[in-house]
Structures are given as structure tokens and as C-alpha cells.
Design an enzyme around this catalytic site. Structure first.
Site, PDB file in Angstrom:
ATOM      1  N   LYS A 129       0.839  -1.022  -0.021  1.00  0.00           N
ATOM      2  CA  LYS A 129      -0.091  -0.056   0.040  1.00  0.00           C
ATOM      3  C   LYS A 129       0.995   1.278   0.043  1.00  0.00           C
ATOM      4  O   LYS A 129       2.211   1.143   0.173  1.00  0.00           O
ATOM      5  CB  LYS A 129      -0.869  -0.193   1.289  1.00  0.00           C
ATOM      6  CG  LYS A 129      -0.225  -0.086   2.384  1.00  0.00           C
ATOM      7  CD  LYS A 129      -1.010  -0.620   3.672  1.00  0.00           C
ATOM      8  CE  LYS A 129      -0.090  -0.701   4.934  1.00  0.00           C
ATOM      9  NZ  LYS A 129      -0.849  -1.130   5.862  1.00  0.00           N
ATOM     10  N   ARG A 163     -10.094  -0.957  14.741  1.00  0.00           N
ATOM     11  CA  ARG A 163      -9.865   0.019  13.655  1.00  0.00           C
ATOM     12  C   ARG A 163     -10.875  -0.527  12.483  1.00  0.00           C
ATOM     13  O   ARG A 163     -11.680   0.029  12.098  1.00  0.00           O
ATOM     14  CB  ARG A 163      -8.346   0.172  13.304  1.00  0.00           C
ATOM     15  CG  ARG A 163      -8.155   1.267  12.362  1.00  0.00           C
ATOM     16  CD  ARG A 163      -6.257   1.035  12.082  1.00  0.00           C
ATOM     17  NE  ARG A 163      -5.894  -0.083  11.370  1.00  0.00           N
ATOM     18  CZ  ARG A 163      -4.815  -0.325  10.873  1.00  0.00           C
ATOM     19  NH1 ARG A 163      -3.884   0.662  11.158  1.00  0.00           N
ATOM     20  NH2 ARG A 163      -4.390  -1.251  10.103  1.00  0.00           N
ATOM     21  N   TYR A 202      15.069  30.997   8.337  1.00  0.00           N
ATOM     22  CA  TYR A 202      13.592  31.717   8.822  1.00  0.00           C
ATOM     23  C   TYR A 202      13.542  31.697  10.176  1.00  0.00           C
ATOM     24  O   TYR A 202      14.132  30.934  10.882  1.00  0.00           O
ATOM     25  CB  TYR A 202      12.417  30.529   8.578  1.00  0.00           C
ATOM     26  CG  TYR A 202      12.039  30.807   6.718  1.00  0.00           C
ATOM     27  CD1 TYR A 202      11.899  32.081   6.269  1.00  0.00           C
ATOM     28  CD2 TYR A 202      12.386  29.814   6.032  1.00  0.00           C
ATOM     29  CE1 TYR A 202      11.539  32.017   5.081  1.00  0.00           C
ATOM     30  CE2 TYR A 202      11.876  29.788   4.643  1.00  0.00           C
ATOM     31  CZ  TYR A 202      11.507  31.035   4.169  1.00  0.00           C
ATOM     32  OH  TYR A 202      11.383  31.103   2.711  1.00  0.00           O
ATOM     33  N   MET A 252      11.253  24.748   2.978  1.00  0.00           N
ATOM     34  CA  MET A 252      10.493  23.738   1.864  1.00  0.00           C
ATOM     35  C   MET A 252      11.324  23.029   0.986  1.00  0.00           C
ATOM     36  O   MET A 252      11.233  21.778   0.509  1.00  0.00           O
ATOM     37  CB  MET A 252       9.533  24.799   1.044  1.00  0.00           C
ATOM     38  CG  MET A 252       8.396  23.853   0.223  1.00  0.00           C
ATOM     39  SD  MET A 252       7.414  24.866  -0.837  1.00  0.00           S
ATOM     40  CE  MET A 252       6.483  25.712   0.480  1.00  0.00           C
TER      41      MET A 252
HETATM   42  C1  LIG Z   1       0.054  -2.257   6.602  1.00  0.00           C
HETATM   43  C2  LIG Z   1      -0.214  -3.429   7.155  1.00  0.00           C
HETATM   44  C3  LIG Z   1       0.526  -4.409   6.960  1.00  0.00           C
HETATM   45  C4  LIG Z   1       1.783  -4.326   7.031  1.00  0.00           C
HETATM   46  O1  LIG Z   1       2.251  -4.092   8.206  1.00  0.00           O
HETATM   47  P1  LIG Z   1       4.136  -3.693   8.417  1.00  0.00           P
HETATM   48  O2  LIG Z   1       3.918  -3.266   9.835  1.00  0.00           O
HETATM   49  O3  LIG Z   1       4.160  -2.733   7.555  1.00  0.00           O
HETATM   50  O4  LIG Z   1       4.647  -4.960   8.135  1.00  0.00           O
HETATM   51  C5  LIG Z   1      -0.140  -5.772   7.324  1.00  0.00           C
HETATM   52  N1  LIG Z   1      -1.589  -5.696   7.516  1.00  0.00           N
HETATM   53  C6  LIG Z   1      -2.366  -4.948   7.561  1.00  0.00           C
HETATM   54  C7  LIG Z   1      -3.850  -4.961   7.680  1.00  0.00           C
HETATM   55  C8  LIG Z   1      -1.933  -3.481   7.275  1.00  0.00           C
HETATM   56  O5  LIG Z   1      -2.341  -2.313   7.139  1.00  0.00           O
END
Ligand SMILES: *Cc1c(COP(=O)(O)O)cnc(C)c1O
Length: 369
Positions: free
Chosen positions: A37, A134, A261, A309
Site C-alpha cells: 500500500k 480499527r 527563517y 520547503m
Molecule cells: C500495513 C499493514 C500490514 C503491513 O504492516 P507492516 O507493519 O508494515 O509489516 C499488514 N496488514 C495490514 C492490515 C496492514 O494495514
């Protein structure tokens, strides 16, 4: 036209594959999928996914449907799971691209069941919440599903998953508690399914909790990309990301001169400063003002004043001038400083450092041999 970059990101696909193989060995006899992802945690899913597929990875997990659709052409034979599941109205897109939604709630089960009843069965994964609060079916929702399993008849379920909340803390009692809850849920759900699905529980850190946590399929993300899955111990993973920036200008400043800055830094001695061509727009957080560092010829050069930036100033007064000339490259991420190190200085985690790496970098991929 020649465009000289001021900052370059190097992604070592050989290190990525080596990390995949290490996780695969640790998880055996479970299979290893990949969390890919957020564009493979910022590193480039289009490049990372084919390299992982070639190394044997067949299951890819993304957060949202658009990520899955972008991934489909580069791993045409892989199983792609969308962790956020269907939103309603997008069911046909899932099926058209052969992408499997993860059903997280009674609403999503209902959506998928109704769509499949009308249009034909298409597989979906089931997510059971065991303590993350979640995504996934809460205990009462699972009870209701088990009392009325007809909802699960309209489609096949190749995968049942849950997600660990504290896997990076092996001493946390929550790990064993979530494991027990998952086993309890599986005892009740599996008999209701016509065929046994694959079970998936462990993320990167979960793989290091031991075989009990691996089940059939592990879902590492962070560790593939070089982050330390065992924060209390040395990092077993290879570094995948290198980031270097060019010195644009070098200047000499007097004692009591202000820098950047807000005049937020005032020098206490005469020194030399080098200005680097990257900044918070590139993912080098403004929170690293005064506390971050670059490495010049392997020598630590602290950030001076605020991160801008597009620019960062570093103190190079102690560094041989021939190493800190305009045009010279300095290390931000590499052998002297990992993404985890930079994250610690910024008060965050390596995941955020990687996923924040900006779009302006020249990206160079080192092929996996
Ligand atoms: C992001 C995620 C993973 C991978 O987790 P890592 O800690 O990056 O290995 C696996 N399962 C779910 C549901 C996730 O959201």
C-alpha cells in the site's frame, strides 16, 4: 535538455528481494505476501511488485481500490487484496480487475453478498478485529454473523485475516491476547465455510513473534522496505533506500550570525554552512529543524536552523573543504543513517519517513540481479 537533480533517491530492488526471502524463511511453512500500500511505502509499487513476484510473492495487500487497479497490469497473475474493502458502487470494478476486497464490517458483507447474489459470486476476504479497533468485525458483529451465516453463502472466502496492534513490542500481553481471540474466532467461523480459507495474521513484526503467529500467510510491509521489525534488537533487514542531496552553496559565517527563517539559529562560533537542495516538501520533516543531520564523506553534519520547503542548511565547519564543495553529494539516508534513525530524530516512525518521501526526487532503481 539536461536536468541535473539536486536530490536522488536510490531504491535497491536486490535488497528488497533479499528482505523478502529472509521473511519468507522466518515465516515457513507459511507463505509470505507483501503489504504494498501507499505506493510500496513510498518506494514505488510499479517497480517493487514485479521484483517481489519474481521472488515468489503471490499475494499483495493494498489499502484502496485505485492502488490495486494500478498494480494489476504489473502483477497480472497475483492475488491483490484491498484492505479498505468495497465502498458500495465499486463492486464491479473489483471484479473487472480481479481484485479481492477485504470485508471489514457487516455493511461490507451485506454489500458484497447482495452484489454477488445479483451478478455472480466473486471472492472476498474476511477481517476479524482481535484488538485493533480499527477495521474488522467486532466481537458482537462476529456473533451476529455466526448466528446468521447465510450472508456468507453468496461468495467464496479464500482468506480470513486479523491484524496485530503491538507486534513490535514482543513483551506486550496484547500479542498473546489477540492470538487467543483469533483462534477462538476461527474455531467458530471455519466450520461455517464450505472450504478452508488461508489464515493471515502477522505483519512484519508479527513474523518475529514466532511460528504461532504465522498461520498460512504473513503480510509484511515495513521490513521488506528495510525498516527494523524488531526495534529492541539490531535490524535484521537490509537497507533498501538511499537518499542523497547536493550542496548548492557553501558560505562562511561569523559568530553570532543568524541562519534561516525566523533567525531561529544563532551561531556561537565562526563556521561554514552548506545549503542542500531538498526540504520538507520532499519529506525531510520540518520537525528535523535543529535536530536532524546529514553525512558528508561519512562525517555527521548537523542541520542548522529551520528546515525550509526546498532547502536545508548544515554545519560543515569541521569537514574537510574538498568534501563539502558546491555540487558535492551528501547522505541523508544510507549507510550512516537509516529511515528509522531519521524518524527517531523527528519524533516519528520509519513508516512515516518512507511514505513521506516526495515526488521531486530523481529515482534510481538498482535491479534485483
Ligand atoms: C500495513 C499493514 C500490514 C503491513 O504492516 P507492516 O507493519 O508494515 O509489516 C499488514 N496488514 C495490514 C492490515 C496492514 O494495514
Amino acid at each position: 535538455m539536461t536536468v541535473e537533480s539536486t536530490a536522488e533517491l536510490t531504491i535497491d530492488l536486490g535488497a528488497l528481494v533479499a528482505n523478502y526471502r529472509l521473511l519468507q524463511r522466518r515465516a515457513k511453512p507459511a507463505r509470505a505476501g507483501a503489504g504494498i500500500k501507499a505506493n510500496a511505502y513510498g518506494l514505488g509499487a510499479q517497480e517493487a511488485a514485479p521484483a517481489l513476484f519474481k521472488a515468489g510473492c503471490r499475494e499483495f495487500f493494498v489499502a484502496i481500490l485505485s492502488e490495486a487497479i494500478a498494480l494489476r497490469p504489473v502483477v497480472p497473475e497475483a492475488d491483490i487484496y484491498v484492505l479498505s474493502g468495497p465502498m458500495g458502487g465499486d463492486e464491479a470494478e473489483f471484479v473487472q480487475h480481479r481484485v479481492t476486497p477485504v470485508l471489514n464490517s457487516p455493511q461490507q458483507i451485506d454489500l458484497w453478498s447482495r452484489w454477488c447474489t445479483a451478478n455472480g459470486a466473486a471472492p472476498a476476504a474476511l477481517h476479524i478485529d482481535t484488538g485493533m479497533s480499527r477495521l474488522g468485525l467486532a466481537p458482537a458483529e462476529l456473533d451476529r454473523l455466526i448466528a446468521d451465516p447465510a450472508l456468507l453463502k453468496a461468495f467464496s472466502i479464500p482468506l480470513v485475516m486479523s491484524h496485530l496492534a503491538s507486534a513490535d513490542e514482543p513483551g506486550s500481553a496484547q500479542n498473546a491476547q489477540q492470538l487467543a481471540r483469533l483462534k477462538g474466532a476461527l474455531d467458530r467461523v471455519l466450520p461455517l465455510l464450505p472450504s478452508r480459507p488461508a489464515i493471515s495474521f502477522a505483519n512484519s513484526s508479527g513474523i518475529f513473534l514466532g511460528r504461532d503467529y504465522a498461520f498460512d500467510l504473513v503480510r509484511p510491509g515495513a521490513a521488506l522496505y528495510g525498516l527494523n521489525p524488531t526495534p529492541a534488537a539490531p535490524n535484521p533487514m537490509r537497507q533498501v533506500v538511499g537518499l542523497k542531496a547536493r550542496i548548492l552553496q557553501v558560505r562562511h559565517i561569523d559568530a553570532h550570525q543568524t541562519v534561516g527563517y525566523g533567525a531561529a539559529h544563532r551561531s556561537t562560533r565562526a563556521t561554514s554552512l552548506a545549503t542542500l537542495g531538498l526540504g520538507y516538501a520532499d519529506g525531510v520533516f520540518r520537525a528535523l529543524s535543529h535536530v536532524g543531520a546529514a553525512f558528508v564523506g561519512g562525517i555527521r553534519a548537523p542541520f542548522v536552523g529551520r528546515v525550509s520547503m526546498d532547502l536545508i542548511t548544515i554545519d560543515v565547519g569541521h569537514i574537510p573543504p574538498h568534501l563539502a564543495e558546491p555540487g558535492a553529494w551528501v547522505e541523508i539516508l544510507g549507510e550512516h543513517q537509516s529511515a528509522d534513525d531519521l524518524a527517531a530524530a523527528a519524533g516519528t516512525i520509519g513508516y512515516e519517513v518512507l511514505t513521506a518521501l516526495g515526488p521531486r526526487y530523481q529515482r534510481r532503481y538498482i535491479p534485483a540481479g
